[in-house]
Design a protein around this motif. Structure first.
Motif, PDB file in Angstrom:
ATOM      1  N   ARG A 183      25.646 -27.756  -2.475  1.00 10.64           N
ATOM      2  CA  ARG A 183      26.540 -27.973  -3.617  1.00 10.64           C
ATOM      3  C   ARG A 183      27.910 -27.338  -3.376  1.00 10.64           C
ATOM      4  O   ARG A 183      28.949 -27.910  -3.711  1.00 10.64           O
ATOM      5  N   GLU A 184      27.921 -26.139  -2.793  1.00 10.04           N
ATOM      6  CA  GLU A 184      29.191 -25.482  -2.506  1.00 10.04           C
ATOM      7  C   GLU A 184      29.988 -26.259  -1.473  1.00 10.04           C
ATOM      8  O   GLU A 184      31.224 -26.358  -1.573  1.00 10.04           O
ATOM      9  N   LYS A 185      29.317 -26.823  -0.489  1.00 12.80           N
ATOM     10  CA  LYS A 185      30.011 -27.652   0.501  1.00 12.80           C
ATOM     11  C   LYS A 185      30.712 -28.821  -0.179  1.00 12.80           C
ATOM     12  O   LYS A 185      31.889 -29.091   0.086  1.00 12.80           O
ATOM     13  N   MET A 186      30.000 -29.508  -1.053  1.00  9.58           N
ATOM     14  CA  MET A 186      30.582 -30.643  -1.759  1.00  9.58           C
ATOM     15  C   MET A 186      31.778 -30.199  -2.612  1.00  9.58           C
ATOM     16  O   MET A 186      32.810 -30.870  -2.673  1.00  9.58           O
ATOM     17  N   ARG A 187      31.620 -29.048  -3.281  1.00 12.52           N
ATOM     18  CA  ARG A 187      32.704 -28.553  -4.131  1.00 12.52           C
ATOM     19  C   ARG A 187      33.944 -28.242  -3.308  1.00 12.52           C
ATOM     20  O   ARG A 187      35.072 -28.596  -3.684  1.00 12.52           O
ATOM     21  N   LEU A 188      33.757 -27.569  -2.179  1.00 12.52           N
ATOM     22  CA  LEU A 188      34.889 -27.217  -1.330  1.00 12.52           C
ATOM     23  C   LEU A 188      35.552 -28.462  -0.754  1.00 12.52           C
ATOM     24  O   LEU A 188      36.790 -28.517  -0.637  1.00 12.52           O
ATOM     25  N   ILE A 493      16.039 -10.644   9.867  1.00 17.33           N
ATOM     26  CA  ILE A 493      17.374 -10.078  10.063  1.00 17.33           C
ATOM     27  C   ILE A 493      18.316 -11.255  10.284  1.00 17.33           C
ATOM     28  O   ILE A 493      18.221 -11.958  11.300  1.00 17.33           O
ATOM     29  N   ILE A 494      19.191 -11.483   9.314  1.00 19.91           N
ATOM     30  CA  ILE A 494      20.050 -12.660   9.336  1.00 19.91           C
ATOM     31  C   ILE A 494      21.510 -12.240   9.399  1.00 19.91           C
ATOM     32  O   ILE A 494      21.842 -11.055   9.271  1.00 19.91           O
ATOM     33  N   TYR A 495      22.372 -13.227   9.564  1.00 20.88           N
ATOM     34  CA  TYR A 495      23.817 -12.997   9.641  1.00 20.88           C
ATOM     35  C   TYR A 495      24.466 -14.134   8.871  1.00 20.88           C
ATOM     36  O   TYR A 495      24.546 -15.250   9.360  1.00 20.88           O
ATOM     37  N   ARG A 496      24.869 -13.853   7.645  1.00 17.91           N
ATOM     38  CA  ARG A 496      25.455 -14.895   6.790  1.00 17.91           C
ATOM     39  C   ARG A 496      26.796 -14.425   6.242  1.00 17.91           C
ATOM     40  O   ARG A 496      26.858 -13.405   5.545  1.00 17.91           O
ATOM     41  N   THR A 497      27.842 -15.170   6.513  1.00 14.32           N
ATOM     42  CA  THR A 497      29.135 -14.884   5.890  1.00 14.32           C
ATOM     43  C   THR A 497      29.300 -15.683   4.605  1.00 14.32           C
ATOM     44  O   THR A 497      30.243 -15.443   3.855  1.00 14.32           O
ATOM     45  N   ALA A 498      28.425 -16.619   4.353  1.00 11.84           N
ATOM     46  CA  ALA A 498      28.392 -17.352   3.086  1.00 11.84           C
ATOM     47  C   ALA A 498      26.960 -17.335   2.595  1.00 11.84           C
ATOM     48  O   ALA A 498      26.044 -17.757   3.306  1.00 11.84           O
ATOM     49  N   VAL A 499      26.752 -16.825   1.402  1.00  3.24           N
ATOM     50  CA  VAL A 499      25.408 -16.723   0.842  1.00  3.24           C
ATOM     51  C   VAL A 499      25.533 -16.844  -0.669  1.00  3.24           C
ATOM     52  O   VAL A 499      26.583 -16.536  -1.242  1.00  3.24           O
ATOM     53  N   THR A 500      24.484 -17.295  -1.323  1.00  2.00           N
ATOM     54  CA  THR A 500      24.535 -17.429  -2.771  1.00  2.00           C
ATOM     55  C   THR A 500      23.606 -16.420  -3.432  1.00  2.00           C
ATOM     56  O   THR A 500      22.675 -15.910  -2.803  1.00  2.00           O
ATOM     57  N   ASP A 501      23.867 -16.151  -4.703  1.00  2.00           N
ATOM     58  CA  ASP A 501      22.900 -15.371  -5.473  1.00  2.00           C
ATOM     59  C   ASP A 501      22.045 -16.352  -6.274  1.00  2.00           C
ATOM     60  O   ASP A 501      22.338 -17.553  -6.314  1.00  2.00           O
ATOM     61  N   PRO A 502      20.956 -15.889  -6.881  1.00  2.00           N
ATOM     62  CA  PRO A 502      20.055 -16.817  -7.578  1.00  2.00           C
ATOM     63  C   PRO A 502      20.715 -17.631  -8.672  1.00  2.00           C
ATOM     64  O   PRO A 502      20.230 -18.697  -9.042  1.00  2.00           O
ATOM     65  N   ARG A 503      21.860 -17.153  -9.195  1.00  2.00           N
ATOM     66  CA  ARG A 503      22.570 -17.922 -10.216  1.00  2.00           C
ATOM     67  C   ARG A 503      23.458 -18.990  -9.603  1.00  2.00           C
ATOM     68  O   ARG A 503      24.090 -19.764 -10.312  1.00  2.00           O
ATOM     69  N   GLY A 504      23.510 -19.016  -8.266  1.00  2.00           N
ATOM     70  CA  GLY A 504      24.322 -20.014  -7.584  1.00  2.00           C
ATOM     71  C   GLY A 504      25.728 -19.557  -7.285  1.00  2.00           C
ATOM     72  O   GLY A 504      26.515 -20.308  -6.706  1.00  2.00           O
ATOM     73  N   ARG A 505      26.076 -18.337  -7.639  1.00  2.20           N
ATOM     74  CA  ARG A 505      27.420 -17.830  -7.392  1.00  2.20           C
ATOM     75  C   ARG A 505      27.588 -17.518  -5.907  1.00  2.20           C
ATOM     76  O   ARG A 505      26.730 -16.890  -5.289  1.00  2.20           O
TER      77      ARG A 505
END
Length: 535
Positions: A183-188, A493-505
């Motif tokens: 969803r964030e990809k589409m929004r951007l 052990i992950i490496y994410r510069t883009a991640v969401t919280d459960p509310r989608g933020r």
């Protein structure tokens, strides 16, 4: 459909089937049927799974018969949507496949189109379910084992399904995180098509109470990014301060409400940069797979936190310190299973640290780091007075270095073990001040925890009614004590510069090791693009 069914269909109504794909009716159905089988066999020969699939079904058509219209339409639909998933559209071009169908002028042409469709199906299924690239070939610090789908299993599953559209949609990761990233990809993409976030904010430090053109630029940027309601205020007022604090929280910056150089650098990153982070995060989510464990430990290197997740909810989190951004000290990415903890641990100094850091110091001063024991090959502690450290090099140093349990031990008072070939684990530390830093990359690779006792209590709560008392009793002995986890749990052990919280933020973090930049470069080389929004 067996081959005999294909023959019956061709002899009775071959004109309708072939004309539906664009080819003329054959004059001799039996002869053309042989040509179809030969074309399929020849085209499929380069892939063992595809060749076996068609051989087992007597080379009957799977995608190109009249009965396969729904299956064919479902395939073309997901191929057309592949760019939505950040996949390289050129690998499975639906227009090329349609052209092959429509351009067929013989059953031999249709046979080649049949296998082309199967090739595209397997390529799409591979990429959308488990990722486009092999991460270990791009970066050696990514040790993750990717669960690639078995081609024969994929072929068997799509052949058995009554709902090909649903099956094809199910191939993408099923995690809520993937759906939110999508969803964030589409929004951007929509935002970029509309011009992005507008002019950048001039560099400098902006504080509450200030006014001027730079403050107006900051205000406008916060409005465009959704952190501030439309406003005509020309001063750095309370509303703008609150907006900046919210931005800082979403980007891993201390929320002081002051737009300093670091905050403005993050604010000025264009939407395209955030989209690249999201595309890489989607690829990383595909690598991680669907089976993560209902209860697991998640460490995100870039946001310097360790979390315990239960049924998708964060039930515990603590700050962490990760490896320095140096070639031999960066924390690797992998998954394993935590089996036990060690209370009052001994620190067995890794060989690389012993010979590269401590040996030179002991050569200069034999009593340096006197809290470390020298242990020979027989396991005996050796007196330093009997050692001429100048005789040794990194190659021939014959001793191990150990630090006995103590409050000053480099591992602190507890470590959490998930045995792995990289000698990485989670542990306490006596260096508590580092947890106050915003960027916490200071270790040799292991992960230090800000609240290790609370982490231990959260783990032990699954096996004792009094986790604090149980842990305290082990700690009070002062002896090294292993405590097995009755319910071992996965560690990711992950490496994410883009991640969401459960509310989608959305949450964005800095690319502290430069890994995401390297991965996006590899994705681009594979054909992934920042595609414009399709109307």
């Amino acid at each position: 459909m067996r081959f005999v069914d294909l023959r019956r269909g061709l002899m009775a109504g071959v004109a309708a089937v072939v004309l539906g794909l664009g080819a003329p009716a054959p004059a001799n159905a039996a002869m053309d049927l042989t040509a179809f089988r030969q074309a399929v066999a020849e085209a499929a020969a380069k892939d063992d799974a595809i060749a076996a699939f068609y051989r087992q079904r007597g080379y009957a058509p799977f995608w190109t018969s009249a009965e396969a219209a729904d299956r064919r339409a479902a395939l073309l639909s997901v191929l057309a949507q592949a760019p939505d998933h950040g996949l390289p559209a050129s690998r499975y071009d639906p227009e090329a496949l349609i052209a092959a169908f429509r351009g067929a002028r013989s059953l031999r042409d249709i046979g080649r189109a049949e296998v082309a469709a199967m090739d595209m199906f397997l390529a799409y299924a591979h990429d959308v379910s488990s990722g486009v690239i092999e991460p270990g070939r791009v970066l050696s610090d990514i040790k993750r084992e990717i669960a690639r789908p078995d081609p024969a299993t994929l072929l068997a599953r799509i052949a058995a399904t009554d709902d090909p559209a649903a099956f094809l949609r199910s191939l993408a990761p099923r995690s809520p995180e993937y759906a939110r990233l999508l969803r964030e990809k589409m929004r951007l993409e929509r935002l970029i098509a509309e011009g992005g976030w507008g002019p950048e904010v001039p560099r400098g430090t902006l504080r509450p109470g200030q006014s001027g053109a730079a403050v107006i630029a900051l205000r406008n940027r916060m409005i465009a990014m959704g952190y501030l309601s439309r406003s005509a205020a020309a001063t750095y007022d309370a509303a703008l301060q609150t907006a900046v604090q919210a931005f800082q929280l979403d980007h891993g910056i201390a929320p002081d409400g002051v737009a300093g150089a670091g905050t403005i650098d993050e604010i000025n990153l264009p939407a395209e940069a955030r989209l690249r982070s999201v595309l890489v995060a989607m690829e990383r989510e595909r690598w991680l797979g669907n089976d993560r464990g209902d209860r697991h430990v998640l460490v995100n290197i870039t946001d310097f936190h360790a979390r315990i997740i239960e049924e998708g909810e964060v039930v515990f989190q603590t700050r962490s310190v990760v490896g320095k951004n140096q070639s031999d000290q960066r924390t690797p990415e992998f998954s394993d299973v935590m089996e036990h903890m060690v209370v009052n641990p001994t620190w067995n100094v890794p060989r690389s640290i012993a010979v590269n850091e401590y040996l030179p110091r002991m050569q200069a001063n034999p009593n340096a780091h006197g809290y470390l024991q020298l242990v020979d090959g027989s396991g005996r502690v050796v007196s330093r007075g009997a050692i001429d450290f100048a005789r040794y090099t990194a190659r021939n140093f014959p001793f191990d270095l150990k630090q006995p349990p103590s409050r000053g031990n480099a591992l602190g008072l507890v470590k959490f073990m998930f045995p792995n070939p990289y000698n990485i684990y989670l542990h306490d530390t006596p260096s508590k001040s580092l947890f106050d830093r915003e960027v916490r990359a200071f270790s040799h690779g292991c992960i230090r925890l800000g609240d290790p006792f609370d982490f231990a209590y959260a783990l032990l709560a699954a096996q004792t009614d009094d986790p604090k008392g149980f842990f305290a009793a082990k700690l009070a002995t002062g002896r090294e004590t292993r405590v097995d986890l009755e319910q071992p749990l996965p560690v990711h052990i992950i490496y994410r510069t883009a991640v969401t919280d459960p509310r989608g933020r959305m949450q964005y973090r800095r690319d502290v090791y430069g890994r995401d930049a390297a991965i996006f470069e590899a994705l681009e080389a594979a054909g992934v693009a920042l595609a414009p929004v399709r109307g």
